[in-house]
Design an enzyme around this catalytic site. Structure first.
Site, PDB file in Angstrom:
ATOM      1  N   GLY A 170       0.775  -1.236   0.000  1.00  0.00           N
ATOM      2  CA  GLY A 170       0.000   0.000   0.000  1.00  0.00           C
ATOM      3  C   GLY A 170       0.803   1.281   0.000  1.00  0.00           C
ATOM      4  O   GLY A 170       0.305   2.315   0.453  1.00  0.00           O
ATOM      5  N   SER A 171       2.032   1.269  -0.556  1.00  0.00           N
ATOM      6  CA  SER A 171       2.839   2.493  -0.542  1.00  0.00           C
ATOM      7  C   SER A 171       2.191   3.595  -1.386  1.00  0.00           C
ATOM      8  O   SER A 171       2.204   4.766  -1.007  1.00  0.00           O
ATOM      9  CB  SER A 171       4.258   2.212  -1.031  1.00  0.00           C
ATOM     10  N   ASN A 172       1.592   3.217  -2.522  1.00  0.00           N
ATOM     11  CA  ASN A 172       0.895   4.219  -3.329  1.00  0.00           C
ATOM     12  C   ASN A 172      -0.365   4.714  -2.625  1.00  0.00           C
ATOM     13  O   ASN A 172      -0.706   5.898  -2.702  1.00  0.00           O
ATOM     14  CB  ASN A 172       0.535   3.647  -4.702  1.00  0.00           C
TER      15      ASN A 172
ATOM     16  N   LEU B 255      -4.524  -6.643  -7.747  1.00  0.00           N
ATOM     17  CA  LEU B 255      -4.064  -7.657  -8.693  1.00  0.00           C
ATOM     18  C   LEU B 255      -5.175  -8.457  -9.358  1.00  0.00           C
ATOM     19  O   LEU B 255      -4.890  -9.340 -10.167  1.00  0.00           O
ATOM     20  CB  LEU B 255      -3.088  -8.614  -7.983  1.00  0.00           C
TER      21      LEU B 255
ATOM     22  N   ILE C 173     -10.790  -6.246 -12.982  1.00  0.00           N
ATOM     23  CA  ILE C 173     -12.033  -5.611 -12.557  1.00  0.00           C
ATOM     24  C   ILE C 173     -13.196  -6.179 -13.367  1.00  0.00           C
ATOM     25  O   ILE C 173     -13.156  -6.184 -14.602  1.00  0.00           O
ATOM     26  CB  ILE C 173     -11.951  -4.078 -12.721  1.00  0.00           C
TER      27      ILE C 173
ATOM     28  N   ASN D  82      -6.114   3.088 -13.107  1.00  0.00           N
ATOM     29  CA  ASN D  82      -5.094   2.137 -12.675  1.00  0.00           C
ATOM     30  C   ASN D  82      -3.716   2.710 -12.970  1.00  0.00           C
ATOM     31  O   ASN D  82      -3.545   3.506 -13.896  1.00  0.00           O
ATOM     32  CB  ASN D  82      -5.271   0.806 -13.425  1.00  0.00           C
TER      33      ASN D  82
ATOM     34  N   HIS E  25       0.113   1.380 -13.937  1.00  0.00           N
ATOM     35  CA  HIS E  25       0.845   0.202 -14.406  1.00  0.00           C
ATOM     36  C   HIS E  25       2.340   0.537 -14.440  1.00  0.00           C
ATOM     37  O   HIS E  25       2.721   1.614 -14.907  1.00  0.00           O
ATOM     38  CB  HIS E  25       0.373  -0.194 -15.811  1.00  0.00           C
TER      39      HIS E  25
END
Length: 296
Positions: free
Chosen positions: A116-118, A189, A192, A206, A208
């Site tokens: 969860g760093s982003n 991951l 959707i 998203n 990438h």
């Protein structure tokens, strides 16, 4: 049972355990204190003793659970929980929701599967912003690091399970109820499902870790992407932020940023460069997308 409580209370599995411990110890403390106080009085008949005891424990219980919640780190949860109980009993006026306070507030749902760093960067970016709220963190992996972030930041959690996600309602009713304006995939991951894409057209983005259309598609995530970039002898890599459609890594591109790849680079060093780009640009692009009309 734990999963049902997670959904009901919108917390992580670890927090469910701490909340249940607080309930149990708080209840025991309430009973013990109530009996000690009743020993100070000589009350008869028996029915009156019972009535007085019930009144006393009803008064003591909220104080006991609040006291026990402090060392368990759940004081914030129980203050909200007790406030809601008071409102249901007619003991207080309902607090205005964020929507009532400011109808312009934009709400984000962050979907993540890992550390969860982003997600943390996005949360930090919008702290203090009265027009944007990270309203929920959705995760498909119990124990993922992003759940610790949600607990630390006091953000509700939505645990995503395969069956309802892919063959059920895809959690659309839950997200609609929360009035989500934008779904941000930050290392999520799973593909959707169409039901979610249809319910949130051009409202799902998203990030990438490569320059699409290169190195995208099923199985192209994380270190697999960076290893493929290095193996192909690419001179640059980077990030792509794009709208999500029915195909892997296929939707319209919103933003790209590049970094150099040298002959000395490994998958790990390329990953570090790409992560730096993600942290630098993703929160800003999320804010820009929120500011656009939904149809653009």
């Amino acid at each position: 049972m734990f999963n049902r409580l997670q959904q009901k209370w919108k917390v992580s599995a670890a927090q469910v355990g701490l909340i249940l411990c607080t309930f149990a110890i708080g209840g025991s403390l309430t009973g013990y204190t109530g009996r000690k106080l009743m020993n100070l009085f000589d009350i008869s008949p028996q029915w009156l003793w019972v009535v007085v005891y019930v009144v006393i424990v009803t008064i003591i219980w909220p104080l006991a659970v609040l006291l026990i919640s402090i060392p368990f780190g759940q004081f914030r949860f129980f203050t909200k929980y007790l406030a809601k109980m008071g409102q249901r009993l007619g003991l207080g006026k309902p607090q205005p929701t964020i929507d009532n306070q400011n109808s312009k507030v934009k709400k984000i749902a962050i979907f993540a599967s890992g550390a969860g760093s982003n997600a943390q960067k996005i949360i930090d970016h919008f702290k203090g912003n009265k027009e944007v709220e990270v309203a929920v963190i959705a995760c498909n992996k119990p124990g993922a690091g992003v759940l610790n972030i949600a607990e630390k930041e006091g953000i509700p959690v939505l645990m995503i399970e395969k069956e309802p996600f892919f063959r059920g309602d895809a959690y659309v009713p839950v997200l609609k109820e929360k009035k989500i304006d934008l779904i941000v995939l930050a290392g999520f991951l799973w593909k959707i499902p169409d039901a979610l894409i249809s319910a949130f057209p051009r409202q799902i983005i998203n990030i990438h870790p490569a320059l699409l259309p290169k190195y995208g598609g099923k199985g192209m995530y994380g270190q697999f992407v960076h290893a493929a970039v290095v193996a192909a002898g690419e001179k640059e890599s980077g990030i792509t932020i794009h709208f999500v459609d029915e195909h892997y890594d296929h939707g319209d591109i919103i933003f790209q940023a590049t970094c150099e790849v040298t002959s000395a680079d490994t998958a790990e060093t390329v990953a570090a460069k790409v992560h730096a780009l993600e942290h630098q640009h993703f929160p800003r692009v999320v804010e820009e997308v929120l500011g656009r009309p939904a149809s653009s």
